[in-house]
Scaffold this motif. Structure first.
Motif, short mmCIF file in Angstrom:
data_model
loop_
_atom_site.label_atom_id
_atom_site.label_comp_id
_atom_site.label_asym_id
_atom_site.label_seq_id
_atom_site.Cartn_x
_atom_site.Cartn_y
_atom_site.Cartn_z
N GLY A 195 2.23 1.45 -19.21
CA GLY A 195 1.74 0.04 -19.98
C GLY A 195 2.82 -0.20 -21.08
N LEU A 196 4.04 0.28 -20.86
CA LEU A 196 4.92 -0.35 -21.90
C LEU A 196 5.30 -1.93 -21.89
N ALA A 197 5.58 -2.52 -22.78
CA ALA A 197 5.91 -4.00 -22.93
C ALA A 197 7.08 -4.43 -23.52
N GLY A 198 7.77 -5.39 -23.37
CA GLY A 198 8.85 -5.90 -23.86
C GLY A 198 9.95 -5.16 -23.77
N LYS A 199 10.84 -4.94 -24.75
CA LYS A 199 11.92 -4.22 -24.81
C LYS A 199 11.85 -2.91 -25.00
N THR A 200 10.66 -2.30 -25.06
CA THR A 200 10.08 -0.90 -25.09
C THR A 200 10.60 -0.31 -23.60
N ILE A 201 10.59 -1.24 -22.59
CA ILE A 201 10.68 -0.94 -21.24
C ILE A 201 12.19 -0.98 -21.15
N PRO A 202 12.86 0.54 -20.43
CA PRO A 202 14.39 0.19 -20.29
C PRO A 202 14.65 -0.77 -19.32
N LEU A 203 16.23 -1.26 -20.10
CA LEU A 203 16.40 -2.54 -19.49
C LEU A 203 16.84 -2.36 -18.14
N GLY A 204 17.27 -1.16 -17.62
CA GLY A 204 17.26 -1.09 -16.14
C GLY A 204 16.26 -1.22 -15.24
#
Length: 275
Positions: free
Chosen positions: A128-137
């Motif tokens: 349930g990560l959101a925004g830039k906490t999700i790895p860019l790749g």
């Protein structure tokens, strides 16, 4: 470590891994290769370093490797999944992470694989990560994965055209997808036909029994062309492959309401957009 991911040996290893998945699930054969091509193009368009591009490319090839642990009766089900079955499918990113995290060389991409089904608005899985906490790749692969899924046919739905899928990407920009990545991808689509779009058009002679589509072009000449025109076969005509003769030639097709036997050397002149 990133430099090692650019080596020929690693790419051969990755291709062997994805071939293992394709062998189990031939229905989506080529999906990981197409996702990897799209993801690499997005990474390049965003101006990422060559090492980062290569890491994302490798991660995209391996994004579905966790599906090796999904039971066949769920993974290969031709119909829509039940809510319980979908919960099982949702475990594949974590399974992929656990597989890749055991290989020291692949640990840098394990987290990318784990989070490729997260959403920009936090509504994805497994964390349930959101925004830039999700790895860019993972954000890049999420878009590439969804786009290829939309433009690929399934037994329970027709494929979208590239134009339709791009509109869906725009609709989901800022909710499902990172807005900057979505914008970069849409810009790429102005001058690019992606593999699923190209692969969806093929000669009638290469279609399998049960496949359906619409005629996009007649390239035959003379009597063959006239025969097709006499039957009302023009651009947009519905066509379905019914079966092959025991030795594979001729093939029986349904064109509009007519059943017709065609030799493969005749059918190759009819191009079809497969649904």
């Amino acid at each position: 470590m990133e430099a090692l991911l650019q080596s020929t040996g690693v790419h051969e290893f990755v291709e062997a891994f994805t071939a293992a998945l394709d062998a189990k699930n031939t229905y989506t054969k080529g999906h990981s290769d197409r996702v990897a091509e799209i993801a690499a193009a997005i990474a390049k368009a965003l101006g990422l370093s060559k090492a980062t591009q290569d890491s994302i490319h490798v991660a995209a090839h391996l994004h579905d490797i966790g599906k090796i642990g999904i039971p066949d009766h769920i993974l290969l089900k031709p119909d829509r999944l039940s809510s319980e079955e979908f919960e099982v499918i949702k475990s594949h990113p974590q399974m992929g992470f656990e597989i890749l995290n055991k290989v020291t060389l692949l640990r840098p991409i394990a987290k990318i694989v784990r989070h490729h089904h997260e959403r920009w608005d936090g509504g994805g899985y497994p964390a349930g990560l959101a925004g830039k906490t999700i790895p860019l790749g993972a954000r890049i692969i999420a878009l590439a994965d969804a786009f290829d899924a939309m433009t690929s046919a399934r037994s329970y739905r027709a494929r979208m055209s590239q134009e339709e899928a791009v509109k869906e990407v725009l609709r989901c920009r800022g909710t499902q997808f990172d807005p900057d990545i979505a914008n970069a991808f849409v810009a790429l689509c102005q001058n690019t036909k992606w593999p699923a779009e190209l692969a969806a058009v093929k000669p009638l002679s290469e279609m399998r029994p049960g496949e359906k589509g619409r005629v996009t072009q007649l390239t035959g000449k003379g009597p063959l062309l006239q025969r097709m025109l006499d039957l009302g076969v023009i651009t947009g005509t519905k066509v379905e492959v019914r079966k092959y003769a025991p030795l594979g030639d001729p093939m029986e097709v349904k064109i509009q309401e007519f059943n017709l036997s065609l030799r493969k050397n005749e059918a190759k002149f009819i191009e079809v957009a497969v649904e």
